[in-house]
Design an enzyme around this catalytic site. Structure first.
Site, PDB file in Angstrom:
ATOM      1  N   PRO A 183      13.650  23.867  18.614  1.00  0.00           N
ATOM      2  CA  PRO A 183      13.192  23.312  17.346  1.00  0.00           C
ATOM      3  C   PRO A 183      14.192  23.457  16.202  1.00  0.00           C
ATOM      4  CG  PRO A 183      12.006  25.336  17.880  1.00  0.00           C
ATOM      5  CD  PRO A 183      12.784  24.947  19.105  1.00  0.00           C
ATOM      6  N   ASN A 184      14.256  22.387  15.430  1.00  0.00           N
ATOM      7  CA  ASN A 184      15.055  22.272  14.200  1.00  0.00           C
ATOM      8  C   ASN A 184      16.545  22.079  14.440  1.00  0.00           C
ATOM      9  OD1 ASN A 184      12.871  22.552  12.279  1.00  0.00           O
ATOM     10  ND2 ASN A 184      12.735  24.662  12.975  1.00  0.00           N
ATOM     11  N   ARG A 227      21.447  20.472   7.301  1.00  0.00           N
ATOM     12  CA  ARG A 227      20.908  21.526   6.433  1.00  0.00           C
ATOM     13  C   ARG A 227      21.555  22.864   6.789  1.00  0.00           C
ATOM     14  NH1 ARG A 227      15.810  19.290   4.841  1.00  0.00           N
ATOM     15  NH2 ARG A 227      16.478  17.265   4.101  1.00  0.00           N
ATOM     16  N   TYR A 265      24.767  27.443   9.946  1.00  0.00           N
ATOM     17  CA  TYR A 265      24.889  26.735  11.228  1.00  0.00           C
ATOM     18  C   TYR A 265      26.063  25.748  11.295  1.00  0.00           C
ATOM     19  CZ  TYR A 265      20.273  28.742  11.931  1.00  0.00           C
ATOM     20  OH  TYR A 265      19.237  29.627  12.051  1.00  0.00           O
ATOM     21  N   ASN A 315      19.684  26.558  24.117  1.00  0.00           N
ATOM     22  CA  ASN A 315      19.528  27.204  22.817  1.00  0.00           C
ATOM     23  C   ASN A 315      18.054  27.031  22.456  1.00  0.00           C
ATOM     24  OD1 ASN A 315      19.363  28.098  20.224  1.00  0.00           O
ATOM     25  ND2 ASN A 315      21.234  27.075  19.523  1.00  0.00           N
ATOM     26  N   ALA A 342      14.111  29.068  17.595  1.00  0.00           N
ATOM     27  CA  ALA A 342      13.100  30.079  17.241  1.00  0.00           C
ATOM     28  C   ALA A 342      12.201  30.449  18.422  1.00  0.00           C
ATOM     29  CB  ALA A 342      12.265  29.583  16.069  1.00  0.00           C
ATOM     30  N   GLU A 348      21.949  31.340  27.939  1.00  0.00           N
ATOM     31  CA  GLU A 348      21.313  31.230  26.619  1.00  0.00           C
ATOM     32  C   GLU A 348      22.423  31.187  25.561  1.00  0.00           C
ATOM     33  OE1 GLU A 348      18.702  34.531  25.839  1.00  0.00           O
ATOM     34  OE2 GLU A 348      18.265  33.892  23.780  1.00  0.00           O
ATOM     35  N   HIS A 352      23.381  30.834  21.360  1.00  0.00           N
ATOM     36  CA  HIS A 352      22.992  30.811  19.943  1.00  0.00           C
ATOM     37  C   HIS A 352      24.228  30.539  19.101  1.00  0.00           C
ATOM     38  CE1 HIS A 352      18.947  32.193  20.703  1.00  0.00           C
ATOM     39  NE2 HIS A 352      19.451  33.068  21.543  1.00  0.00           N
ATOM     40  N   ARG A 358      21.230  39.392  12.264  1.00  0.00           N
ATOM     41  CA  ARG A 358      20.379  38.752  11.260  1.00  0.00           C
ATOM     42  C   ARG A 358      19.074  39.545  11.088  1.00  0.00           C
ATOM     43  NH1 ARG A 358      20.210  32.472  12.475  1.00  0.00           N
ATOM     44  NH2 ARG A 358      19.242  32.521  10.392  1.00  0.00           N
TER      45      ARG A 358
HETATM   46  O1  CA2 Z   1      21.732  30.787  16.114  1.00  0.00           O
HETATM   47  C1  CA2 Z   1      21.044  30.021  16.792  1.00  0.00           C
HETATM   48  O2  CA2 Z   1      21.506  29.129  17.492  1.00  0.00           O
HETATM   49  C2  CA2 Z   1      19.517  30.118  16.701  1.00  0.00           C
HETATM   50  O3  CA2 Z   1      18.986  29.830  17.988  1.00  0.00           O
HETATM   51  C3  CA2 Z   1      19.085  29.078  15.693  1.00  0.00           C
HETATM   52  C4  CA2 Z   1      17.594  29.100  15.427  1.00  0.00           C
HETATM   53  C5  CA2 Z   1      17.132  30.503  15.067  1.00  0.00           C
HETATM   54  O4  CA2 Z   1      15.726  30.525  14.928  1.00  0.00           O
HETATM   55  C6  CA2 Z   1      17.553  31.522  16.114  1.00  0.00           C
HETATM   56  O5  CA2 Z   1      17.157  32.807  15.688  1.00  0.00           O
HETATM   57  C7  CA2 Z   1      19.059  31.502  16.299  1.00  0.00           C
HETATM   58  C8  CA2 Z   1      17.249  28.146  14.284  1.00  0.00           C
HETATM   59  C9  CA2 Z   1      17.645  26.740  14.566  1.00  0.00           C
HETATM   60  C10 CA2 Z   1      17.472  25.948  13.327  1.00  0.00           C
HETATM   61  O6  CA2 Z   1      18.559  25.072  13.214  1.00  0.00           O
HETATM   62  C11 CA2 Z   1      18.822  24.570  11.998  1.00  0.00           C
HETATM   63  C12 CA2 Z   1      19.999  23.878  11.878  1.00  0.00           C
HETATM   64  C13 CA2 Z   1      20.350  23.357  10.678  1.00  0.00           C
HETATM   65  C14 CA2 Z   1      19.516  23.495   9.596  1.00  0.00           C
HETATM   66  C15 CA2 Z   1      18.331  24.175   9.719  1.00  0.00           C
HETATM   67  C16 CA2 Z   1      17.972  24.707  10.921  1.00  0.00           C
END
Ligand code: CA2
Length: 151
Positions: free
Chosen positions: A11-12, A19, A24, A75, A78, A99, A101, A108
């Site tokens: 997700p996201n 964003r 990221y 990946n 969340a 996996e 990230h 974090r």
């Molecule tokens: O660091 C990573 O790749 C994560 O999997 C990213 C997740 C986070 O919940 C994990 O703890 C670590 C969040 C992905 C959200 O991606 C976004 C990308 C751009 C803008 C907003 C969110």
């Protein structure tokens, strides 16, 4: 050519490059997909690259991977920190699981320090940004065909 590596994104991650570039980066998910496809070619592999905001879709894709993929790069975003369903599906897949990230969740918030998915992962790559996907494909190549990957 072996079965494709399923590269699954949670997700996201569709917001990548759009964003929160401070966390990221500025590369979009489409660009990550292209980079993975190019890397796979150099490794004698192919990728099936997908993203969903829905836990059930990711579970369905992991189940599909069991028969249609040679390895899973995931990946889980969340869902790493919450999804026992994804953990169970990955265990049942009986495939190499890498996996990935983008950030280093261990550096974090506390709630990111535990990943259910890690319990099913062959290995974890974190903190290297989008380069982590290339590293994960390199690892997949070695796990799938060690001789061909030169290790
Ligand atoms: O660091 C990573 O790749 C994560 O999997 C990213 C997740 C986070 O919940 C994990 O703890 C670590 C969040 C992905 C959200 O991606 C976004 C990308 C751009 C803008 C907003 C969110």
């Amino acid at each position: 050519m072996p079965k494709p590596v399923f590269v699954l994104n949670g997700p996201n991650l569709n917001l990548l490059g759009v964003r929160e570039p401070d966390i990221y980066g500025t590369v979009t998910l489409d660009q990550v997909k292209s980079a993975c496809e190019a890397r796979a070619v150099t490794l004698g592999l192919s990728v099936d690259f997908r993203q969903s905001n829905h836990e059930g879709a990711l579970v369905d894709w992991v189940q599909e991977a069991r028969t249609k993929a040679c390895a899973i790069v995931i990946n889980p975003a969340a869902y790493s920190h919450s999804s026992i369903a994804l953990l169970d599906a990955l265990k049942a897949a009986e495939l190499p699981v890498i996996e990935v990230h983008l950030s280093n969740p261990a550096a974090r918030e506390n709630f990111r320090r535990h990943s259910y998915v890690s319990l099913a992962a062959t290995g974890v790559i974190a903190g290297f940004g989008v380069q982590g996907y290339n590293l994960a494909l390199d690892a997949a190549a070695r796990l799938v065909a060690p001789a061909a990957a030169g290790t």
